[in-house]
Design an enzyme around this catalytic site. Structure first.
Site, PDB file in Angstrom:
ATOM      1  N   GLU A 137       0.824  -1.206   0.000  1.00 22.50           N
ATOM      2  CA  GLU A 137       0.000   0.000   0.000  1.00 22.50           C
ATOM      3  C   GLU A 137       0.863   1.263   0.000  1.00 22.50           C
ATOM      4  O   GLU A 137       0.587   2.227  -0.724  1.00 22.50           O
ATOM      5  CB  GLU A 137      -0.923   0.036   1.226  1.00 22.50           C
ATOM      6  N   CYS A 175      -1.874  -2.536   7.320  1.00 21.80           N
ATOM      7  CA  CYS A 175      -1.363  -2.681   8.682  1.00 21.80           C
ATOM      8  C   CYS A 175      -1.803  -1.519   9.580  1.00 21.80           C
ATOM      9  O   CYS A 175      -2.056  -0.405   9.129  1.00 21.80           O
ATOM     10  CB  CYS A 175       0.156  -2.798   8.679  1.00 21.80           C
ATOM     11  N   ALA A 230      10.494 -37.813  -2.488  1.00 18.50           N
ATOM     12  CA  ALA A 230      10.472 -38.617  -3.711  1.00 18.50           C
ATOM     13  C   ALA A 230      10.425 -40.075  -3.293  1.00 18.50           C
ATOM     14  O   ALA A 230      11.230 -40.515  -2.458  1.00 18.50           O
ATOM     15  CB  ALA A 230      11.711 -38.339  -4.545  1.00 18.50           C
ATOM     16  N   SER A 233      21.543 -45.312  -4.589  1.00 21.54           N
ATOM     17  CA  SER A 233      21.189 -44.388  -5.671  1.00 21.54           C
ATOM     18  C   SER A 233      20.824 -43.016  -5.116  1.00 21.54           C
ATOM     19  O   SER A 233      20.128 -42.894  -4.116  1.00 21.54           O
ATOM     20  CB  SER A 233      20.005 -44.937  -6.459  1.00 21.54           C
ATOM     21  N   ARG A 235      11.411 -25.247  -3.041  1.00 23.46           N
ATOM     22  CA  ARG A 235      12.422 -24.642  -2.167  1.00 23.46           C
ATOM     23  C   ARG A 235      12.366 -23.114  -2.252  1.00 23.46           C
ATOM     24  O   ARG A 235      12.423 -22.423  -1.235  1.00 23.46           O
ATOM     25  CB  ARG A 235      13.825 -25.117  -2.568  1.00 23.46           C
ATOM     26  N   ARG A 284      18.310 -24.043  -7.220  1.00 20.90           N
ATOM     27  CA  ARG A 284      19.013 -23.970  -8.500  1.00 20.90           C
ATOM     28  C   ARG A 284      18.033 -23.874  -9.660  1.00 20.90           C
ATOM     29  O   ARG A 284      16.932 -24.425  -9.610  1.00 20.90           O
ATOM     30  CB  ARG A 284      19.922 -25.191  -8.684  1.00 20.90           C
ATOM     31  N   GLU A 292      13.042 -31.693   4.215  1.00 10.12           N
ATOM     32  CA  GLU A 292      13.646 -32.634   3.273  1.00 10.12           C
ATOM     33  C   GLU A 292      14.487 -33.605   4.092  1.00 10.12           C
ATOM     34  O   GLU A 292      15.600 -33.308   4.483  1.00 10.12           O
ATOM     35  CB  GLU A 292      14.501 -31.901   2.239  1.00 10.12           C
TER      36      GLU A 292
END
Length: 360
Positions: free
Chosen positions: A54, A77, A156, A170, A186, A209, A296
């Site tokens: 604002e 505010c 995952a 892996s 992220r 990234r 994570e």
């Protein structure tokens, strides 16, 4: 009649959404000032939360604000600042009408601005497009309500809900398209929360990234009860560019070394089970003005977050292969289907299935 006002509010929401993730710990707010169906100015909360949308919009519009209408996605505010609260600035600007998508539950404001605007004969309409503000700034409202950060988990998994092979052989389960979107998750978080086990097994950088170039360093918060973290960990490299916070119950020679590197160490007492209390940790994080975190980590932490009812969102990337019974489970003793979740998104990234859930 409301169609025109909704159109302007939607534009304010669009502006805010584009800047989500840049205003933490504040919510992101969009604002338009309109006069005679002409947009005089547009603004979004500045990076790191100041100045507010604002204030920026009024500065852009200048004297033209007199007699204009303001459209803003959150109640202005009420708290003091260098130029006075946004509400006082609105009163000084000569704006005659304001459309506010949603009231601000922060105790410093919480409908006080709305009452003051009405009291000073500013035509004030509240509630149009409220659901859009709720969705975008859900982290802010929930963190205020719960007095802890808004907690998101990203995982995952394989088709049989495993997060790793038995020997952690892996590195990747999800594909490159899923990982690209994970970096967007992220980016829209204020900090990453993990455990020393994840640091030692995966040795992650936890950077944001884009096209394999680092675009952002997020604060990384680590649970490390016995200070087992290796001083050669990727997370401790180039530490001057990032913020690393470690929760521990141990004070030894490594404690001093980590502090000398620039880590923030927070000492806590262990519980009877010799673990650190997650609720205490999150309360401390909230007091650090960190209110949107992405977890994570592995299945044990995920299971404990579920047990302690400390989860708000789950982002799941399921790959189209099976690891087998010897793999590491995503939840200890449970399947994802057993949890009370509300699915918001179900889509594909290549052959991976991405699901976004809210906890009920």
């Amino acid at each position: 009649m409301n169609d025109k006002h909704i159109k302007y509010l939607n534009e304010a929401h669009r502006l805010a959404k584009k800047k989500f993730g840049s205003t933490f710990p504040n919510p992101v707010v969009g604002c338009l000032i309109v006069k005679n169906n002409h947009i005089l100015s547009k603004a979004v909360t500045a990076p790191e939360g100041r100045p507010h949308a604002e204030e920026i919009a009024m500065k852009k519009a200048g004297q033209k604000s007199k007699g204009a209408t303001m459209y803003v996605t959150l109640e202005p505010c009420f708290h003091k600042s260098r130029n006075g609260s946004c509400t006082d600035q609105i009163l000084r600007s000569g704006i005659k009408k304001i459309y506010i998508a949603r009231h601000d539950p922060d105790n410093r404001t919480n409908k006080k601005s709305i009452h003051k605007l009405v009291k000073n004969n500013i035509s004030t309409v509240v509630g149009l497009t409220e659901e859009k503000t709720n969705l975008l700034n859900n982290f802010f409202f929930k963190s205020l309500e719960n007095k802890r950060p808004y907690i998101k988990v990203k995982m995952a998994i394989s088709k049989d809900q495993k997060i790793a092979w038995p020997n952690y052989d892996s590195k990747w389960i999800s594909n490159s398209k899923s990982r690209e979107y994970a970096h967007k998750l992220r980016y829209s978080s204020q900090a990453i929360f993990t455990t020393v086990k994840t640091i030692s097994k995966d040795n992650p950088r936890f950077t944001v990234r884009k096209k394999n170039k680092i675009i952002k360093h997020l604060p990384v918060i680590i649970i490390d009860n016995s200070l087992k973290i290796s001083l050669k960990s990727n997370i401790l490299k180039n530490i001057s560019k990032k913020r690393v916070i470690i929760f521990t119950s141990t004070k030894n020679t490594k404690y001093e070394l980590l502090k000398s590197l620039g880590c923030e160490i927070i000492l806590l007492k262990k519980m009877k089970n010799k673990q650190l209390n997650l609720k205490t940790i999150f309360k401390k994080i909230f007091n650090l003005k960190i209110n949107n975190i992405l977890v994570e980590s592995g299945g044990l932490l995920f299971s404990n977050l579920i047990k302690d009812k400390l989860l708000d969102e789950i982002h799941l990337f399921t790959a189209p292969f099976i690891i087998g019974n010897s793999g590491k489970p995503m939840i200890i003793g449970k399947k994802i289907e057993e949890l009370k979740l509300k699915e918001i998104i179900n889509k594909k990234y290549g052959k991976d299935i991405y699901q976004f859930f809210l906890t009920k």
